[in-house]
Design a protein around this motif. Structure first.
Motif, PDB file in Angstrom:
ATOM      1  N   ARG A   1       0.799  -1.222   0.000  1.00  0.00           N
ATOM      2  CA  ARG A   1       0.000   0.000   0.000  1.00  0.00           C
ATOM      3  C   ARG A   1       0.849   1.298   0.000  1.00  0.00           C
ATOM      4  N   LEU A   2       0.531   2.246   0.883  1.00  0.00           N
ATOM      5  CA  LEU A   2       1.196   3.551   0.792  1.00  0.00           C
ATOM      6  C   LEU A   2       2.684   3.471   1.096  1.00  0.00           C
TER       7      LEU A   2
ATOM      8  N   HIS B   1       6.096  -6.120   8.995  1.00  0.00           N
ATOM      9  CA  HIS B   1       5.790  -6.918  10.186  1.00  0.00           C
ATOM     10  C   HIS B   1       5.308  -8.296   9.757  1.00  0.00           C
ATOM     11  N   HIS B   2       4.022  -8.417   9.378  1.00  0.00           N
ATOM     12  CA  HIS B   2       3.490  -9.724   8.988  1.00  0.00           C
ATOM     13  C   HIS B   2       3.618 -10.016   7.499  1.00  0.00           C
ATOM     14  N   SER B   3       3.710  -8.983   6.673  1.00  0.00           N
ATOM     15  CA  SER B   3       3.618  -9.162   5.215  1.00  0.00           C
ATOM     16  C   SER B   3       4.946  -9.623   4.604  1.00  0.00           C
TER      17      SER B   3
ATOM     18  N   ASP C   1       8.182  -6.100  14.833  1.00  0.00           N
ATOM     19  CA  ASP C   1       6.919  -5.682  15.440  1.00  0.00           C
ATOM     20  C   ASP C   1       7.181  -4.359  16.146  1.00  0.00           C
ATOM     21  N   LEU C   2       6.604  -3.303  15.633  1.00  0.00           N
ATOM     22  CA  LEU C   2       6.874  -1.976  16.200  1.00  0.00           C
ATOM     23  C   LEU C   2       6.251  -1.804  17.574  1.00  0.00           C
TER      24      LEU C   2
ATOM     25  N   CYS D   1       5.551   5.309   8.480  1.00  0.00           N
ATOM     26  CA  CYS D   1       4.304   5.090   7.736  1.00  0.00           C
ATOM     27  C   CYS D   1       3.445   3.978   8.342  1.00  0.00           C
TER      28      CYS D   1
ATOM     29  N   SER E   1       1.122   1.735  10.531  1.00  0.00           N
ATOM     30  CA  SER E   1       0.128   2.156  11.515  1.00  0.00           C
ATOM     31  C   SER E   1      -0.829   1.024  11.851  1.00  0.00           C
TER      32      SER E   1
ATOM     33  N   ILE F   1       3.777   9.971   8.664  1.00  0.00           N
ATOM     34  CA  ILE F   1       2.514   9.871   7.937  1.00  0.00           C
ATOM     35  C   ILE F   1       1.393   9.859   8.975  1.00  0.00           C
TER      36      ILE F   1
ATOM     37  N   TYR G   1      -6.761   5.293  18.058  1.00  0.00           N
ATOM     38  CA  TYR G   1      -6.031   5.592  16.809  1.00  0.00           C
ATOM     39  C   TYR G   1      -5.904   7.101  16.621  1.00  0.00           C
TER      40      TYR G   1
ATOM     41  N   LYS H   1      -2.554   9.534  16.579  1.00  0.00           N
ATOM     42  CA  LYS H   1      -2.155  10.341  15.415  1.00  0.00           C
ATOM     43  C   LYS H   1      -2.062  11.829  15.788  1.00  0.00           C
TER      44      LYS H   1
ATOM     45  N   GLY I   1      -5.982  12.322   3.332  1.00  0.00           N
ATOM     46  CA  GLY I   1      -7.420  12.116   3.459  1.00  0.00           C
ATOM     47  C   GLY I   1      -7.798  10.802   2.809  1.00  0.00           C
TER      48      GLY I   1
ATOM     49  N   VAL J   1      -7.567   8.379   0.328  1.00  0.00           N
ATOM     50  CA  VAL J   1      -6.658   8.083  -0.787  1.00  0.00           C
ATOM     51  C   VAL J   1      -6.719   6.603  -1.144  1.00  0.00           C
ATOM     52  N   LEU J   2      -6.429   5.780  -0.161  1.00  0.00           N
ATOM     53  CA  LEU J   2      -6.392   4.331  -0.417  1.00  0.00           C
ATOM     54  C   LEU J   2      -7.174   3.636   0.699  1.00  0.00           C
TER      55      LEU J   2
HETATM   56  N1  NAP Z   1      -4.761   4.699   3.163  1.00  0.00           N
HETATM   57  C1  NAP Z   1      -5.231   5.929   3.324  1.00  0.00           C
HETATM   58  O1  NAP Z   1      -6.004   6.449   2.488  1.00  0.00           O
HETATM   59  C2  NAP Z   1      -4.805   6.719   4.524  1.00  0.00           C
HETATM   60  C3  NAP Z   1      -5.608   7.787   4.966  1.00  0.00           C
HETATM   61  C4  NAP Z   1      -5.202   8.487   6.082  1.00  0.00           C
HETATM   62  C5  NAP Z   1      -4.019   8.165   6.718  1.00  0.00           C
HETATM   63  N2  NAP Z   1      -3.264   7.126   6.263  1.00  0.00           N
HETATM   64  C6  NAP Z   1      -2.005   6.816   6.957  1.00  0.00           C
HETATM   65  O2  NAP Z   1      -1.023   6.509   5.977  1.00  0.00           O
HETATM   66  C7  NAP Z   1      -0.181   5.452   6.440  1.00  0.00           C
HETATM   67  C8  NAP Z   1      -0.204   4.300   5.454  1.00  0.00           C
HETATM   68  O3  NAP Z   1      -1.544   3.937   5.199  1.00  0.00           O
HETATM   69  P1  NAP Z   1      -1.900   2.461   4.702  1.00  0.00           P
HETATM   70  O4  NAP Z   1      -3.370   2.472   4.462  1.00  0.00           O
HETATM   71  O5  NAP Z   1      -0.965   2.085   3.615  1.00  0.00           O
HETATM   72  O6  NAP Z   1      -1.547   1.656   6.037  1.00  0.00           O
HETATM   73  P2  NAP Z   1      -1.966   0.159   6.454  1.00  0.00           P
HETATM   74  O7  NAP Z   1      -2.070  -0.673   5.222  1.00  0.00           O
HETATM   75  O8  NAP Z   1      -3.167   0.217   7.339  1.00  0.00           O
HETATM   76  O9  NAP Z   1      -0.732  -0.266   7.377  1.00  0.00           O
HETATM   77  C9  NAP Z   1       0.601  -0.124   6.911  1.00  0.00           C
HETATM   78  C10 NAP Z   1       1.467  -1.160   7.543  1.00  0.00           C
HETATM   79  O10 NAP Z   1       1.589  -0.964   8.945  1.00  0.00           O
HETATM   80  C11 NAP Z   1       2.209  -2.134   9.408  1.00  0.00           C
HETATM   81  N3  NAP Z   1       1.956  -2.411  10.831  1.00  0.00           N
HETATM   82  C12 NAP Z   1       0.770  -2.498  11.480  1.00  0.00           C
HETATM   83  N4  NAP Z   1       0.978  -2.902  12.765  1.00  0.00           N
HETATM   84  C13 NAP Z   1       2.321  -3.070  12.911  1.00  0.00           C
HETATM   85  C14 NAP Z   1       3.163  -3.474  13.979  1.00  0.00           C
HETATM   86  N5  NAP Z   1       2.684  -3.839  15.181  1.00  0.00           N
HETATM   87  N6  NAP Z   1       4.494  -3.521  13.762  1.00  0.00           N
HETATM   88  C15 NAP Z   1       4.998  -3.187  12.565  1.00  0.00           C
HETATM   89  N7  NAP Z   1       4.270  -2.802  11.512  1.00  0.00           N
HETATM   90  C16 NAP Z   1       2.936  -2.749  11.685  1.00  0.00           C
HETATM   91  C17 NAP Z   1       1.667  -3.296   8.570  1.00  0.00           C
HETATM   92  O11 NAP Z   1       2.781  -4.099   8.160  1.00  0.00           O
HETATM   93  P3  NAP Z   1       2.624  -5.672   7.761  1.00  0.00           P
HETATM   94  O12 NAP Z   1       1.572  -5.686   6.669  1.00  0.00           O
HETATM   95  O13 NAP Z   1       3.974  -6.064   7.291  1.00  0.00           O
HETATM   96  O14 NAP Z   1       2.179  -6.408   8.987  1.00  0.00           O
HETATM   97  C18 NAP Z   1       0.982  -2.586   7.392  1.00  0.00           C
HETATM   98  O15 NAP Z   1       1.335  -3.087   6.144  1.00  0.00           O
HETATM   99  C19 NAP Z   1      -0.695   5.080   7.834  1.00  0.00           C
HETATM  100  O16 NAP Z   1       0.088   5.741   8.797  1.00  0.00           O
HETATM  101  C20 NAP Z   1      -2.116   5.596   7.854  1.00  0.00           C
HETATM  102  O17 NAP Z   1      -2.558   5.936   9.146  1.00  0.00           O
HETATM  103  C21 NAP Z   1      -3.648   6.388   5.196  1.00  0.00           C
END
Ligand code: NAP
Length: 256
Positions: free
Chosen positions: A18-19, A39-41, A65-66, A91, A93, A138, A153, A157, A183, A185-186
């Motif tokens: 993802r992002l 972490h898991h992926s 594991d963060l 990044c 979360s 992020i 959450y 943030k 906002g 996005v994904l």
């Molecule tokens: N997507 C959006 O539109 C959006 C909107 C607002 C804010 N954001 C922010 O943008 C950032 C990226 O978004 P995203 O949607 O791509 O994020 P996401 O897919 O929800 O999470 C990103 C990664 O965080 C890792 N993670 C979760 N728990 C963890 C842990 N305990 N230890 C280590 N890694 C951990 C996971 O890694 P593994 O898969 O390897 O376990 C996951 O792939 C985030 O900070 C999110 O809050 C995103």
């Protein structure tokens, strides 16, 4: 040190998918070696490492594991492999829905560990071992709102946004710290098209954002060396679309 060792490196957390992967890929295309945290992926991380390596830079995965002890040694492990570490993108979360009254101590702890403690600890160590560089946190445009459905959450943030300002002041002038507040996005795979269309109604730009627009924000924050301590909202104006109740809109009888 070889020529390759002198190439700048970036640590991107949560970069297997993802992002995070989009940020890591964009940085690799600019010539950064990539420390790809996951972490898991695991299988996604392996595919991402292959993809990024094919761009002509070095990329190594760092599993951690963060929310665990590994966060305390991650930066040192990365510097051992990539001595020219210059950039940290926080990044990763954890995103779990629960109102304040529904939040268990364990959930509160876990959301803060991943979303706030980890960036805090990684930033501190980064500033100790990196002479000159940048950190980008992020965040989330929801920090502009009071949405208690994701209470832990959201508060983690909001704390991350405060950390962005505080650490920028502490680490200046050698390390700039900024944030990006995305906002819509994904959205997660559980979010339907109808849900997204509903969200878009509250976005002045009238549409969902593109991943490339978050990458452009990252590039801007990296390139402009006179910007630090800022949180850049990349949300089509959703966060400014708050009018509250206005006397001019009042219709007599509507309060009863
Ligand atoms: N997507 C959006 O539109 C959006 C909107 C607002 C804010 N954001 C922010 O943008 C950032 C990226 O978004 P995203 O949607 O791509 O994020 P996401 O897919 O929800 O999470 C990103 C990664 O965080 C890792 N993670 C979760 N728990 C963890 C842990 N305990 N230890 C280590 N890694 C951990 C996971 O890694 P593994 O898969 O390897 O376990 C996951 O792939 C985030 O900070 C999110 O809050 C995103």
């Amino acid at each position: 040190m070889t020529e390759i060792d002198l190439r700048p490196a970036a640590l991107v957390t949560g970069a297997a998918t993802r992002l995070g992967l989009a940020f890591a890929r964009a940085l690799a295309m600019q010539g950064f070696d990539i420390a790809l945290h996951y972490h898991h992926s695991k299988s996604e991380a392996e595919a991402a490492i292959d993809e990024i390596t094919a761009l002509g830079v070095h990329c190594q995965g760092f599993q951690c594991d963060l929310a665990g002890e590994g966060v305390n040694t991650l930066v040192d492990e990365v510097v051992e492999r990539f001595p020219a570490l210059q950039l940290l993108i926080n990044c990763a979360s954890a995103y779990t829905a629960a109102k304040i009254a529904e939040t268990t101590p364990a959930l509160l702890k876990q959301q803060f560990e991943v979303n706030f403690f980890a960036p805090f600890l990684l930033s501190g160590r980064f500033a100790s071992v990196v002479q000159r560089g940048a950190i980008i946190n992020i965040i989330d445009n929801k920090i502009a709102f009071q949405q208690n459905n994701y209470a832990a959450y959201l508060l983690s943030k909001k704390a991350l946004a405060e950390l962005t300002t505080l650490s920028a002041a502490e680490f200046a002038p050698n390390i700039r710290v900024n944030g990006i507040a995305p906002g819509v996005v994904l959205p997660g795979s559980n979010r339907t098209e109808d849900y997204i269309a509903w969200r878009v109604q509250g976005i002045p730009a009238g549409r969902q954002g593109h991943v490339s627009e978050l990458v452009a924000a990252m590039n801007y924050l990296l390139q402009n060396e006179f910007v630090t301590g800022q949180v850049l909202y990349v949300d089509g104006g959703e966060s400014i679309n708050q009018r509250g109740l206005n006397a001019e809109d009042y219709v007599p009888g509507s309060g009863s």
